[in-house]
Write a protein that holds these residues in place. Structure first.
Motif, short mmCIF file in Angstrom:
data_model
loop_
_atom_site.label_atom_id
_atom_site.label_comp_id
_atom_site.label_asym_id
_atom_site.label_seq_id
_atom_site.Cartn_x
_atom_site.Cartn_y
_atom_site.Cartn_z
N ASP A 25 28.50 36.89 94.04
CA ASP A 25 29.74 37.54 94.45
C ASP A 25 29.63 38.01 95.90
O ASP A 25 28.59 37.83 96.55
CB ASP A 25 30.06 38.72 93.51
CG ASP A 25 31.56 38.97 93.39
OD1 ASP A 25 32.32 38.50 94.25
OD2 ASP A 25 31.98 39.63 92.42
N VAL A 26 30.68 38.68 96.37
CA VAL A 26 30.81 39.04 97.78
C VAL A 26 29.60 39.77 98.34
O VAL A 26 29.12 39.42 99.43
CB VAL A 26 32.09 39.89 97.99
CG1 VAL A 26 32.29 40.19 99.47
CG2 VAL A 26 33.31 39.16 97.44
N GLU B 270 38.03 36.45 102.42
CA GLU B 270 37.23 35.39 103.02
C GLU B 270 36.36 34.71 101.96
O GLU B 270 36.21 33.48 101.97
CB GLU B 270 36.36 35.96 104.14
CG GLU B 270 37.13 36.35 105.38
CD GLU B 270 36.28 37.09 106.39
OE1 GLU B 270 36.63 37.10 107.59
OE2 GLU B 270 35.23 37.67 105.98
N PHE B 271 35.81 35.51 101.06
CA PHE B 271 34.98 34.96 99.99
C PHE B 271 35.80 34.08 99.07
O PHE B 271 35.39 32.98 98.68
CB PHE B 271 34.32 36.10 99.21
CG PHE B 271 33.38 35.66 98.13
CD1 PHE B 271 32.11 35.22 98.44
CD2 PHE B 271 33.78 35.66 96.81
CE1 PHE B 271 31.23 34.80 97.44
CE2 PHE B 271 32.91 35.25 95.79
CZ PHE B 271 31.63 34.81 96.12
N LYS B 272 37.00 34.56 98.69
CA LYS B 272 37.87 33.77 97.81
C LYS B 272 38.29 32.47 98.49
O LYS B 272 38.37 31.42 97.84
CB LYS B 272 39.11 34.59 97.42
CG LYS B 272 38.81 35.84 96.61
CD LYS B 272 38.18 35.49 95.28
CE LYS B 272 37.93 36.73 94.45
NZ LYS B 272 37.19 36.43 93.20
N ARG B 273 38.55 32.52 99.77
CA ARG B 273 38.94 31.30 100.49
C ARG B 273 37.80 30.30 100.46
O ARG B 273 38.02 29.10 100.24
CB ARG B 273 39.32 31.66 101.93
CG ARG B 273 39.60 30.48 102.87
CD ARG B 273 40.57 29.49 102.28
NE ARG B 273 41.77 30.11 101.78
CZ ARG B 273 42.62 29.52 100.95
NH1 ARG B 273 42.35 28.30 100.49
NH2 ARG B 273 43.71 30.14 100.55
N LYS C 70 27.21 39.28 109.23
CA LYS C 70 28.27 40.21 108.88
C LYS C 70 28.73 39.97 107.43
O LYS C 70 28.68 38.84 106.93
CB LYS C 70 29.46 40.04 109.82
CG LYS C 70 29.16 40.41 111.27
CD LYS C 70 30.40 40.27 112.14
CE LYS C 70 30.12 40.69 113.58
NZ LYS C 70 31.34 40.56 114.44
N ASP C 71 29.17 41.05 106.79
CA ASP C 71 29.69 40.93 105.43
C ASP C 71 31.01 40.18 105.42
O ASP C 71 31.81 40.28 106.36
CB ASP C 71 29.89 42.31 104.81
CG ASP C 71 28.58 43.02 104.51
OD1 ASP C 71 27.56 42.32 104.38
OD2 ASP C 71 28.59 44.26 104.41
#
Length: 517
Positions: A252-253, A268-271, A262-263
């Motif tokens: 996960d993120v 952005e993670f879902k994309r 950078k986090d």
């Protein structure tokens, strides 16, 4: 022809209050895991039922396929914080094909397990989802799965020959009683067996929708159930020639970062996940086209799962020019993305079946230029969810309405009395417990039967242009209506509750929100 045992009663069950912990995006998966874990720890019998047999005119075959890419694809540059390895590097694509097989085919292989081996991978994935992934809890989750559902097989015969076109089997005596079904299949097979690529939801895998896929396969369709390695699957084993097997668990993120350290934001993670899913869908299409173009022998040799020995005989028998994409929950969001901009060479989809499009899986693509069938479960429509500043229901409805305005016949309907997992295998394994914990008010067999019939009618429309069953009805519910019973029943078209008839039958189980009629 009924794909499931007759429902004993269609009387709505009393809706029970669900604890908040079971209302997350992982709800149905957590429910079944918690049930199994509790039964295991306290020696309570869960009595899981076997998966039902398929009911169409064809027997069903299944083949696991894992094919390496010509060259690895880095879909997004995000990397794991601990190892600095690419989080979204695609090396192989894994899916299971469910397909109509020849009559009386005998398989030399054992049936696939509902929980793939090694079960420890899935067990550890669940422990990680629960944020208790340590040595002890990994063993506990694995032991629970192994003891309670590790013995459950998927009914499809493994690696048996693909059936001939329906017109070639009309004379088989054993299927004379289903000639009407065969005649229907003939109409959809004019360009070869229709192909459906199906994307699973969050905390799921390729084995969670086997009965839905098998029922379609028993009616002449070929369904590729994908297994995504984007972090949404509890655990998956990546196999490559000349390399040790790699276990890819859910992530996960917080576990990833940009190449600059950078986090990532949630969006952005879902994309990145959706882009990865789209790439896996495209690679599945590529493999299926290779098989259809006469390279089945080469695909079999490349298959790390060592199945597909009959692929050399599949040449020219699949309709890979006009496929259908489908998905559930997160997979529905991914399927909508795969429809972006209309059919293309990598995504030759002439239609989409969208089941409970995600509420926490990123933006929904609205650039759709082919017919779509969007189905909400009762729980998905009834619960208000704010989605990028708007009600999720309203956004879905507007996407479908805009597609109709573009001249693409499309539908949006709610399956009354159902819950989010109703289209999966889980309610078939644990019907009483799943009904109680999810608030489903419909018999689980009837719920999945309704999904099947409407899906089949939509696929029929894509092949023939004829609207059947629910697709012939007008949209009478701009918003979901809680109504009475399963939904709001209003006399219309000369039929009502007393006289019954086809109108009453569909109105009992459905509300149509958008229709081209």
């Amino acid at each position: 022809m009924k794909p499931f045992p007759d429902a004993k009663s269609t009387t709505p069950l009393r809706r029970l209050k669900i604890p908040p912990i079971l209302r997350s995006r992982y709800s149905w998966r957590w429910i079944i895991v918690l049930i199994f874990l509790s039964c295991y720890l306290f020696s309570l019998p869960p009595f899981p039922r076997p998966l039902p047999k398929y009911s169409g005119p064809y027997p069903v075959g299944a083949v696991d396929v894992e094919i390496p890419l010509t060259s690895p694809r880095i879909i997004d540059t995000a990397q794991f914080k601990k190892t600095k390895a690419n989080a979204f590097e695609l090396n192989t694509v894994l899916f299971t094909l469910y397909y109509p097989s020849v009559q009386h085919a005998t398989s030399r292989r054992p049936k696939h397990n509902w929980v793939p081996k090694p079960i420890s991978v899935t067990g550890e994935g669940y422990a990680k989802f629960a944020r208790v992934n340590n040595f002890i809890m990994k063993k506990v989750f694995t032991g629970a799965l192994k003891a309670l559902v590790g013995h459950i097989p998927i009914p499809a015969n493994v690696d048996v020959p693909l059936a001939g076109l329906a017109s070639t089997v009309m004379s088989i005596p054993e299927i004379q009683n289903v000639n009407t079904e065969i005649e229907k299949v003939i109409q959809i097979e004019k360009g070869g067996h229709p192909v459906i690529v199906f994307s699973h939801g969050m905390a799921s895998s390729r084995t969670d929708y086997t009965h839905y896929a098998g029922e379609l396969a028993s009616r002449g369709y070929i369904v590729a159930l994908l297994e995504h390695r984007d972090g949404s699957c509890p655990g998956s084993v990546v196999m490559q020639h000349g390399k040790p097997d790699q276990v890819k668990l859910t992530f996960d993120v917080p576990e990833v970062e940009t190449i600059k350290g950078k986090d990532l934001t949630v969006d952005e993670f879902k994309r990145a996940q959706l882009d990865f899913r789209e790439a896996e869908i495209e690679e599945t299409v590529r493999v299926l086209k290779l098989i259809n173009e006469g390279q089945g022998k080469e695909v079999f040799k490349s298959n790390m799962r060592d199945e597909g020995v009959d692929f050399l005989n599949w040449e020219g028998r699949l309709n890979t020019d006009e496929m259908i994409v489908a998905g559930h929950s997160y997979g529905a969001t991914g399927a909508m993305q795969a429809l972006r901009g209309g059919p293309s060479g990598r995504r030759p989809f002439k239609g989409g079946v969208i089941l409970d499009p995600g509420k926490q899986s990123g933006q929904l693509n609205d650039d759709i230029r082919v017919p779509v069938l969007v189905i909400h479960s009762n729980s998905w429509s009834s619960k208000y969810s704010l989605f990028y500043g708007r009600a999720h229901f309203d956004m879905v409805r507007d996407i479908v309405e805009n597609n109709v305005l573009r001249g693409m016949p499309s539908w949006f309907a709610t399956s009354l009395g159902t819950s989010h997992p109703s289209v999966t295998d889980a309610p078939l394994l644990e019907p009483l417990l799943l009904s109680w914990t999810t608030g489903a008010r419909i018999d689980v067999y009837e719920g999945l039967r309704q999904y099947m019939h409407v899906t089949e009618n939509f696929l029929w429309f894509l092949s023939t242009g004829e609207k059947r069953g629910l697709l012939r009805e007008k949209a009478e519910f701009p918003q979901y209506d809680e109504g009475k019973g399963f939904g709001m029943w209003k006399p219309a078209q000369g039929e009502n509750e007393k006289t019954g008839g086809s109108w009453y039958n569909w109105r009992r189980y459905w509300q149509v929100h958008v229709s081209p009629n």
